[in-house]
Write an enzyme that holds these catalytic residues in place. Structure first.
Site, PDB file in Angstrom:
ATOM      1  CG  ASP A   1      37.089  66.826  15.122  1.00 49.07           C
ATOM      2  OD1 ASP A   1      36.955  65.631  15.071  1.00 49.07           O
ATOM      3  OD2 ASP A   1      36.885  67.500  16.097  1.00 49.07           O
TER       4      ASP A   1
ATOM      5  NE  ARG B   1      31.303  66.829  20.969  1.00 48.10           N
ATOM      6  CZ  ARG B   1      30.954  68.308  20.901  1.00 48.10           C
ATOM      7  NH1 ARG B   1      29.901  68.674  21.158  1.00 48.10           N
ATOM      8  NH2 ARG B   1      32.137  69.157  21.289  1.00 48.10           N
TER       9      ARG B   1
ATOM     10  CD  GLU C   1      39.236  58.003  16.731  1.00 49.46           C
ATOM     11  OE1 GLU C   1      40.291  57.908  17.072  1.00 49.46           O
ATOM     12  OE2 GLU C   1      38.260  58.896  17.086  1.00 49.46           O
TER      13      GLU C   1
ATOM     14  CD  GLU D   1      31.674  66.231  17.384  1.00 47.09           C
ATOM     15  OE1 GLU D   1      32.210  65.150  17.328  1.00 47.09           O
ATOM     16  OE2 GLU D   1      32.096  67.181  17.951  1.00 47.09           O
TER      17      GLU D   1
ATOM     18  CD  GLU E   1      39.379  68.404  21.297  1.00 48.24           C
ATOM     19  OE1 GLU E   1      38.891  67.648  21.562  1.00 48.24           O
ATOM     20  OE2 GLU E   1      39.190  69.080  19.955  1.00 48.24           O
TER      21      GLU E   1
HETATM   22  O1  GCW Z   1      35.209  65.793  17.353  1.00 49.08           O
HETATM   23  C1  GCW Z   1      35.864  66.416  18.513  1.00 49.08           C
HETATM   24  C2  GCW Z   1      34.676  66.574  19.591  1.00 49.08           C
HETATM   25  C3  GCW Z   1      35.124  66.159  21.059  1.00 49.08           C
HETATM   26  C4  GCW Z   1      35.916  65.053  21.242  1.00 49.08           C
HETATM   27  C5  GCW Z   1      37.248  65.112  20.270  1.00 49.08           C
HETATM   28  C6  GCW Z   1      38.166  63.782  20.174  1.00 49.08           C
HETATM   29  C7  GCW Z   1      36.043  63.185  22.886  1.00 49.08           C
HETATM   30  O2  GCW Z   1      34.083  67.472  19.377  1.00 49.08           O
HETATM   31  O3  GCW Z   1      33.952  65.926  21.720  1.00 49.08           O
HETATM   32  O4  GCW Z   1      36.532  64.611  22.357  1.00 49.08           O
HETATM   33  O5  GCW Z   1      36.734  65.274  19.092  1.00 49.08           O
HETATM   34  O6  GCW Z   1      37.889  63.101  19.136  1.00 49.08           O
HETATM   35  O7  GCW Z   1      38.925  63.644  21.166  1.00 49.08           O
END
Ligand code: GCW
Length: 702
Positions: free
Chosen positions: A382, A178, A404, A410, A303
């Site tokens: 997110d 990102r 955070e 992004e 993830e």
């Molecule tokens: O927003 C998402 C992103 C991922 C990222 C994840 C996170 C680093 O698409 O690329 O991974 O969040 O915050 O862990």
């Protein structure tokens, strides 16, 4: 130490002109230590350019005048100091009379201005460094009329940037996950950057806006990156050496599976004695190489990253084993709360990704060690351009929480679109999760606002910087980085005033026609740019209408039938996610009053979040008086108009800003306009086709 910029790199908010006021003064710097040396060096560089002079501390007590008979324009001193000029000594006495020792803490400073000169005092070296950069911000006004004594202290002790930088180029995510600003400042094709000059320049920029910690690798920890913790500690130490003179501590993202992958153990079970010993021993070796190492950042069970769930253990068990290893050295674990089921069945309407963090973590409140900081994304999903605050922020009074943000854009235009995010962050920081008059989100992150409350975890953001000559790809995206640091230092700052500081430092002092025109233009372009972005993208808080994978540009149904838990549920009758307790996923129940009831009620829910919480018919009348469908059309037409206006406004600055900057921004505004039109047309066409309701004004919808 070299404070010079590499030649081909934009000086961002520290161009030489920003030091003009300081550099023409006669300055005394008193104190010792690495950070005081930095202050002295900065002052000396400025004076070499602008004709001032820096004196070393005198060997004996001095009066208001130096041995040469010239008075000091500026004294920067660590106190207690025995050898201060009389004016500075008087300020020190005044300070002592009003405050106990330690009131300035590790990073605070005191600023006073008397007829004789300006005085900055600090009780710890970092305070002196922040005091110096405060003077840079003030420019000539630091040396103007008498100023009453001011005490400056950061609201948050931890003001951190996470880099999602990979050491190896990742086959899908590239060198920086990102990242929209070229390669990584730290890593290149599997190796550490050989020349760390830019890392030093970065540290200097960060210190000047108040950031004091940096995590140097991605939270998704791949094989090579894992080894930074052990085999490649030398690389980490080299980066730490370059950032240390600016008061910045280095942190590492680590893999929860490291005991297996690196240590050859059969398990990474956090309750296993061998695993505990491995973390303790490994961490001790880190501190041998980097004595001021900050600690670990962990993305676990998220993830695809490994975590304690594999062993039937809780996230408190997981975080605590790392915390115990770090505790003897004063380190912390930033444990991320971004845990959700990313392989859900889209047909399953009972699973709600928004609920996940609170469902996982709230029951663990009180179980984390004191040096665990639970790092919570500000919204429950997110980093969308609009979300409510994460209910976790209000649900864990017995846990240190860090909030955070995502400075890397992004989901907000990927540094091709102008999108000044500080107004958004400011709204989040000022939000009162328990209602009017209660503590704010910033209070929770700062901690300690109520007796007995856990210390706060501070603010963290994902950095938007890379090896691009303008640092951030889009030159105007620098403002987001600057503003993040400033808001972490003082969340009450007005984001427009912060933007003004940035403009003033970055452009205005070097503008031949005076600062007025460029200031006005940049405010017109940037002040409201987040709202503009919101207008032409996903409507009313529903989020995730971006193209899957790279997340740039529109794709209304791109995520609708995927396992990611990000749906808008548009059909011929209406749109939005029912997250109510009455008929939906029950997410509203994760908030304390009054918000659990405000969000539950379709009448009381704020318009901008309506589709986050409710599924409503297209004809539903918003609080604004417009219908949902007409609101969608209106905002999408307006958003594009606003981008066109931004572009025209920027054109008029030709000849007033650096031609390289002008050309880059112009090119990007062309792209922003193209992309905004694409958003407008796809969203409008999509909802027109679903609803069959025409635009009240008959504007063209493809
Ligand atoms: O927003 C998402 C992103 C991922 C990222 C994840 C996170 C680093 O698409 O690329 O991974 O969040 O915050 O862990």
């Amino acid at each position: 130490m070299n404070t010079a910029q590499p030649n081909d790199v934009h000086a961002a908010w520290l161009p030489p002109e920003a030091f003009r006021a300081l550099g023409s003064r006669h300055i005394l710097v008193c104190g010792e230590g690495t950070l005081v040396d930095t202050v002295r060096h900065e002052a000396a560089q400025a004076c070499a350019r602008y004709g001032g002079r820096v004196d070393l501390p005198p060997p004996r007590p001095v009066d208001a005048r130096s041995a040469s008979g010239t008075s000091y324009d500026l004294v920067l001193a660590l106190i207690p100091a025995g050898l201060l000029p009389i004016t500075a000594a008087a300020v020190e006495v005044g300070y002592r009379r009003r405050h106990g020792p330690g009131a300035l803490d590790e990073e605070g400073f005191l600023l006073a201005r008397h007829a004789e000169g300006t005085v900055v005092l600090a009780e710890a070296p970092a305070g002196l460094l922040y005091g110096l950069f405060h003077l840079v911000r003030l420019g000539e006004s630091a040396f103007g009329l008498t100023r009453p004594m001011e005490l400056h202290r950061p609201a948050m002790r931890r003001r951190m940037l996470d880099h999602w930088d990979n050491v190896d180029v990742h086959p899908v995510m590239g060198q920086v996950e990102r990242g929209y600003a070229g390669g990584s400042l730290f890593w290149r094709d599997g190796a550490r950057q050989a020349d760390l000059t830019r890392v030093g320049a970065y540290g200097r920029l960060l210190a000047a806006c108040g950031v004091n910690a940096v995590a140097v690798n991605n939270v998704n920890v791949h094989t090579t990156e894992m080894r930074l913790l052990t085999h490649r500690l030398g690389d980490v130490a080299a980066i730490a050496d370059v950032l240390r003179p600016y008061g910045i501590r280095v942190h590492l993202s680590v893999s929860f599976a490291a005991p297996v992958a690196l240590g050859g153990l059969p398990t990474a079970d956090p309750l296993d004695g061998g695993v505990r010993a491995w973390w303790a021993d490994t961490t001790r070796q880190v501190y041998e190489r980097v004595p001021d190492f900050g600690g670990y950042v962990v993305k676990a069970d998220s993830e695809g990253q490994p975590g304690p769930f594999a062993y039937g253990r809780s996230h408190a068990d997981g975080a605590n084993v790392l915390a115990d290893a770090l505790a003897p050295f004063g380190g912390v674990v930033h444990w991320r709360a971004f845990v959700y089921h990313h392989r859900q069945d889209w047909r399953d309407r009972s699973t709600d990704r928004a609920r996940a963090a609170c469902d996982h973590f709230a029951p663990l409140d009180g179980q984390f060690r004191d040096n665990v900081i639970l790092q919570v994304k500000h919204g429950p999903m997110d980093f969308q351009p609009r979300e409510p605050i994460s209910p976790v922020i209000a649900a864990m009074p017995g846990t240190r929480l860090a909030v955070e943000f995502q400075v890397t854009q992004e989901y907000t235009g990927q540094q091709r679109h102008v999108c000044y995010l500080a107004p958004w962050w400011s709204e989040v920081l000022r939000f009162t999760p328990w209602g009017d008059g209660g503590p704010t989100v910033a209070d929770v992150a700062a901690g300690g606002s109520t007796a007995g409350e856990a210390a706060g975890g501070g603010l963290v953001a994902v950095s938007n910087v890379g090896d691009d000559p303008f640092w951030t790809g889009h030159p105007l995206a620098q403002a987001n980085l600057y503003a993040f640091g400033r808001l972490a230092w003082d969340p009450r700052l007005d984001p427009v005033a912060v933007l003004d500081e940035w403009i003033q430092l970055t452009f205005a002092r070097s503008t031949p026609g005076g600062p007025g025109p460029i200031r006005r233009a940049l405010h017109e372009i940037m002040d409201d740019s987040w709202h503009t972005y919101e207008r032409y993208t996903a409507p009313l808080g529903v989020g995730f209408m971006v193209r899957p994978g790279h997340h740039y540009g529109p794709d209304v149904d791109g995520y609708e039938y995927t396992p990611w838990g990000t749906y808008h549920f548009a059909d011929r009758d209406g749109v939005g996610v029912d997250r109510t307790r009455a008929s939906g996923t029950g997410f509203t129940g994760q908030y304390p009053p009054p918000w659990r009831d405000v969000y539950e009620s379709v009448e009381r829910c704020p318009d901008e979040l309506l589709l986050f919480f409710h599924h409503v018919p297209y004809g539903h009348v918003l609080r604004s008086g417009s219908t949902v469908i007409q609101h969608i059309y209106d905002t999408h037409f307006a958003g594009v108009e606003q981008v066109a206006a931004m572009r025209r406004r920027w054109e008029r600055l030709a000849g007033m800003v650096d031609p390289g900057v002008h050309a880059r921004v112009r090119e990007l505004l062309d792209e922003q306009l193209r992309c905004a039109q694409e958003w407008r047309d796809q969203i409008n066409a999509y909802f027109f086709r679903k609803s069959g309701v025409p635009d009240a004004y008959g504007r063209p919808i493809p």
